[in-house]
Design a protein around this motif. Structure first.
Motif, PDB file in Angstrom:
ATOM      1  N   MET A  51     -46.036 -12.861   7.949  1.00  0.00           N
ATOM      2  CA  MET A  51     -45.748 -11.471   7.649  1.00  0.00           C
ATOM      3  C   MET A  51     -46.782 -10.479   8.140  1.00  0.00           C
ATOM      4  N   ALA A  52     -46.839  -9.220   8.567  1.00  0.00           N
ATOM      5  CA  ALA A  52     -47.823  -8.450   9.158  1.00  0.00           C
ATOM      6  C   ALA A  52     -48.437  -7.913   7.916  1.00  0.00           C
ATOM      7  N   ALA A  53     -49.866  -7.470   8.208  1.00  0.00           N
ATOM      8  CA  ALA A  53     -50.441  -6.764   7.191  1.00  0.00           C
ATOM      9  C   ALA A  53     -49.980  -5.323   7.075  1.00  0.00           C
ATOM     10  N   MET A  54     -49.678  -4.666   5.996  1.00  0.00           N
ATOM     11  CA  MET A  54     -49.332  -3.456   6.018  1.00  0.00           C
ATOM     12  C   MET A  54     -50.410  -2.575   5.594  1.00  0.00           C
ATOM     13  N   LEU A  55     -51.176  -3.014   4.527  1.00  0.00           N
ATOM     14  CA  LEU A  55     -52.298  -2.275   4.248  1.00  0.00           C
ATOM     15  C   LEU A  55     -53.491  -3.260   4.425  1.00  0.00           C
ATOM     16  N   ARG A  80     -63.292   9.261  -1.922  1.00  0.00           N
ATOM     17  CA  ARG A  80     -63.815   8.794  -0.606  1.00  0.00           C
ATOM     18  C   ARG A  80     -64.623   7.756  -0.690  1.00  0.00           C
ATOM     19  N   PRO A  81     -64.314   6.727   0.050  1.00  0.00           N
ATOM     20  CA  PRO A  81     -65.277   5.888  -0.085  1.00  0.00           C
ATOM     21  C   PRO A  81     -66.673   5.842   0.732  1.00  0.00           C
ATOM     22  N   LYS A  82     -67.682   5.169   0.201  1.00  0.00           N
ATOM     23  CA  LYS A  82     -68.937   5.521   1.125  1.00  0.00           C
ATOM     24  C   LYS A  82     -69.066   4.763   2.339  1.00  0.00           C
ATOM     25  N   ASN A  83     -68.569   3.548   2.162  1.00  0.00           N
ATOM     26  CA  ASN A  83     -68.295   2.585   3.375  1.00  0.00           C
ATOM     27  C   ASN A  83     -67.117   1.825   3.483  1.00  0.00           C
ATOM     28  N   GLY A  84     -66.842   1.313   4.635  1.00  0.00           N
ATOM     29  CA  GLY A  84     -65.598   0.553   4.369  1.00  0.00           C
ATOM     30  C   GLY A  84     -64.405   1.379   5.153  1.00  0.00           C
ATOM     31  N   SER A  85     -63.234   0.648   5.442  1.00  0.00           N
ATOM     32  CA  SER A  85     -62.172   1.159   6.085  1.00  0.00           C
ATOM     33  C   SER A  85     -60.833   0.708   5.595  1.00  0.00           C
ATOM     34  N   ILE A  86     -59.827   1.669   5.652  1.00  0.00           N
ATOM     35  CA  ILE A  86     -58.511   1.702   5.136  1.00  0.00           C
ATOM     36  C   ILE A  86     -57.622   1.753   6.162  1.00  0.00           C
ATOM     37  N   THR A  87     -56.789   0.897   6.457  1.00  0.00           N
ATOM     38  CA  THR A  87     -55.894   0.679   7.675  1.00  0.00           C
ATOM     39  C   THR A  87     -54.323   0.535   7.136  1.00  0.00           C
ATOM     40  N   PHE A  88     -53.544   1.734   7.279  1.00  0.00           N
ATOM     41  CA  PHE A  88     -52.024   1.189   6.978  1.00  0.00           C
ATOM     42  C   PHE A  88     -51.261   1.520   8.035  1.00  0.00           C
ATOM     43  N   MET A  89     -50.256   0.336   8.333  1.00  0.00           N
ATOM     44  CA  MET A  89     -49.459   0.426   9.381  1.00  0.00           C
ATOM     45  C   MET A  89     -50.153   0.710  10.586  1.00  0.00           C
ATOM     46  N   THR A 102     -58.582   5.955   6.261  1.00  0.00           N
ATOM     47  CA  THR A 102     -59.950   6.138   5.538  1.00  0.00           C
ATOM     48  C   THR A 102     -60.413   7.697   5.393  1.00  0.00           C
ATOM     49  N   HIS A 103     -59.914   8.610   6.257  1.00  0.00           N
ATOM     50  CA  HIS A 103     -60.591   9.879   6.041  1.00  0.00           C
ATOM     51  C   HIS A 103     -59.277  10.926   6.032  1.00  0.00           C
ATOM     52  N   LEU A 104     -58.178  10.639   5.744  1.00  0.00           N
ATOM     53  CA  LEU A 104     -57.113  11.354   5.759  1.00  0.00           C
ATOM     54  C   LEU A 104     -57.021  12.110   4.403  1.00  0.00           C
ATOM     55  N   SER A 105     -56.209  13.186   4.360  1.00  0.00           N
ATOM     56  CA  SER A 105     -56.165  13.971   2.911  1.00  0.00           C
ATOM     57  C   SER A 105     -54.983  13.014   2.408  1.00  0.00           C
ATOM     58  N   PRO A 106     -54.963  13.445   0.910  1.00  0.00           N
ATOM     59  CA  PRO A 106     -53.816  12.772   0.242  1.00  0.00           C
ATOM     60  C   PRO A 106     -52.330  13.086   0.790  1.00  0.00           C
ATOM     61  N   PRO A 107     -52.248  14.398   1.153  1.00  0.00           N
ATOM     62  CA  PRO A 107     -50.795  14.717   1.570  1.00  0.00           C
ATOM     63  C   PRO A 107     -50.201  14.118   2.810  1.00  0.00           C
ATOM     64  N   ASP A 108     -51.357  13.854   3.747  1.00  0.00           N
ATOM     65  CA  ASP A 108     -51.084  13.209   4.957  1.00  0.00           C
ATOM     66  C   ASP A 108     -50.893  11.644   4.900  1.00  0.00           C
ATOM     67  N   ILE A 109     -51.560  11.249   3.662  1.00  0.00           N
ATOM     68  CA  ILE A 109     -51.287   9.775   3.388  1.00  0.00           C
ATOM     69  C   ILE A 109     -49.708   9.552   2.615  1.00  0.00           C
ATOM     70  N   VAL A 110     -49.693  10.491   1.844  1.00  0.00           N
ATOM     71  CA  VAL A 110     -48.122  10.448   1.701  1.00  0.00           C
ATOM     72  C   VAL A 110     -47.037  10.580   2.681  1.00  0.00           C
ATOM     73  N   LYS A 111     -47.317  11.248   3.400  1.00  0.00           N
ATOM     74  CA  LYS A 111     -46.467  11.485   4.543  1.00  0.00           C
ATOM     75  C   LYS A 111     -46.486  10.237   5.534  1.00  0.00           C
ATOM     76  N   LEU A 112     -47.429   9.373   5.552  1.00  0.00           N
ATOM     77  CA  LEU A 112     -47.406   8.161   6.191  1.00  0.00           C
ATOM     78  C   LEU A 112     -46.472   7.057   5.560  1.00  0.00           C
ATOM     79  N   GLY A 113     -46.301   7.343   4.098  1.00  0.00           N
ATOM     80  CA  GLY A 113     -45.485   6.368   3.473  1.00  0.00           C
ATOM     81  C   GLY A 113     -46.221   5.782   2.495  1.00  0.00           C
ATOM     82  N   ILE A 114     -47.332   6.372   1.831  1.00  0.00           N
ATOM     83  CA  ILE A 114     -47.847   5.595   0.564  1.00  0.00           C
ATOM     84  C   ILE A 114     -47.674   6.800  -0.606  1.00  0.00           C
ATOM     85  N   SER A 115     -46.978   6.109  -1.662  1.00  0.00           N
ATOM     86  CA  SER A 115     -47.009   7.027  -2.980  1.00  0.00           C
ATOM     87  C   SER A 115     -47.429   6.273  -4.155  1.00  0.00           C
ATOM     88  N   GLN A 116     -48.091   7.237  -5.209  1.00  0.00           N
ATOM     89  CA  GLN A 116     -48.617   6.435  -6.159  1.00  0.00           C
ATOM     90  C   GLN A 116     -47.915   6.980  -7.324  1.00  0.00           C
TER      91      GLN A 116
END
Ligand code: ATP
Length: 237
Positions: free
Chosen positions: A1-5, A55-64, A69-83
């Motif tokens: 299975m492919a890594a999603m996050l 915001r993390p001080k270091n490191g990266s987050i990849t989604f699909m 890592t540096h996107l705004s919460p609304p843009d992250i929702v738009k890509l398909g993550i909700s909490q």
């Protein structure tokens, strides 16, 4: 299975407090992954970092395949993550229906939104009965259902859930976990934070154990449930 996050060596500070100390984790498409750990281990901080609220001080987050890592919460929702946030955080002075509509605020497809509201009502008949009720007057369990329904209104590919069982009677905890399974069976990938380690491990494909800001253990959920160290610390012996 492919890594999603994928979280890669994430560090988060609150002032001088090094709350997340180099966390790397992966969620694959279709999985339920649980994050367990004691109070203050950094579970909520991890979820809030994924959805861009911290915001993390270091490191990266990849989604699909996107670096979020540096996107705004609304843009992250738009890509398909909700909490589904801890403590539910519904809009208490709005109706059930208005809360659901707000969950779709990034969408413009009116027909799809109407259809998804009907889907939420099918899943949670109690919300349909109470659609004009002010959300603050719902019971704790109903508020949790509304918080889940609202998050689903964004049509997430990945749903982050922070302590969905918190404060609920045991029978409702079972019901909420059934619902989580159903949502996952419907094709939504889930990253679940839980204090209720037993339930969290019973439902998950894989899990991570967080201890004071780092990952102490990881693996298939059934193996972790059989691990004496996990049993002693998180499953009451
Ligand atoms: P719980 O299960 O109790 O919710 P948790 O595992 O979700 O705990 P976090 O809420 O992520 O833990 O907290 C991790 C650490 O960061 C804790 O030591 C906490 O005190 C600290 N922390 C969290 N939020 C803040 C903040 N806004 N300012 C300063 N410290 C914070």
């Amino acid at each position: 299975m492919a890594a999603m996050l994928e979280l890669n060596d994430i560090h988060v500070f609150y002032g001088a407090i090094h709350a997340i100390q180099g966390i790397s984790l992966t969620v694959r498409e279709g999985e339920i992954v649980s994050l367990i750990g004691a109070n203050g281990a950094g579970k909520s901080t991890t979820l809030n970092t994924i959805c861009g609220l911290i915001r993390p001080k270091n490191g990266s987050i990849t989604f699909m395949g996107n670096d979020i890592t540096h996107l705004s919460p609304p843009d992250i929702v738009k890509l398909g993550i909700s909490q589904v946030p801890e403590g539910r955080r519904i809009f208490t002075n709005m109706t059930v229906l208005e809360n659901l509509e707000l969950g779709a605020y990034k969408r413009t497809d009116k027909d799809g939104i109407r259809q998804d509201i009907e889907d939420v009502y099918r899943r949670f008949p109690r919300l349909k009965e109470r659609q004009r009720q002010i959300a603050g007057t719902l019971s704790g369990g109903e508020q949790q259902m509304l918080a889940i329904g609202r998050a689903l209104m964004a049509r997430p590919r990945l749903l982050l859930m922070d302590e969905p069982s918190m404060g609920l009677a045991p029978i409702l905890v079972k019901e909420i976990f059934e619902i989580i399974k159903e949502i996952n069976n419907g094709g939504t990938t889930i990253l679940l934070v839980e204090q209720n380690a037993r339930m969290a491990l019973s439902i998950a494909n894989r899990a991570y154990v967080l201890e004071t800001g780092h990952i102490a253990l990881e693996g298939p959920a059934n193996e972790l449930a059989d691990n004496p160290q996990v049993q002693k610390a998180y499953l009451g012996g």
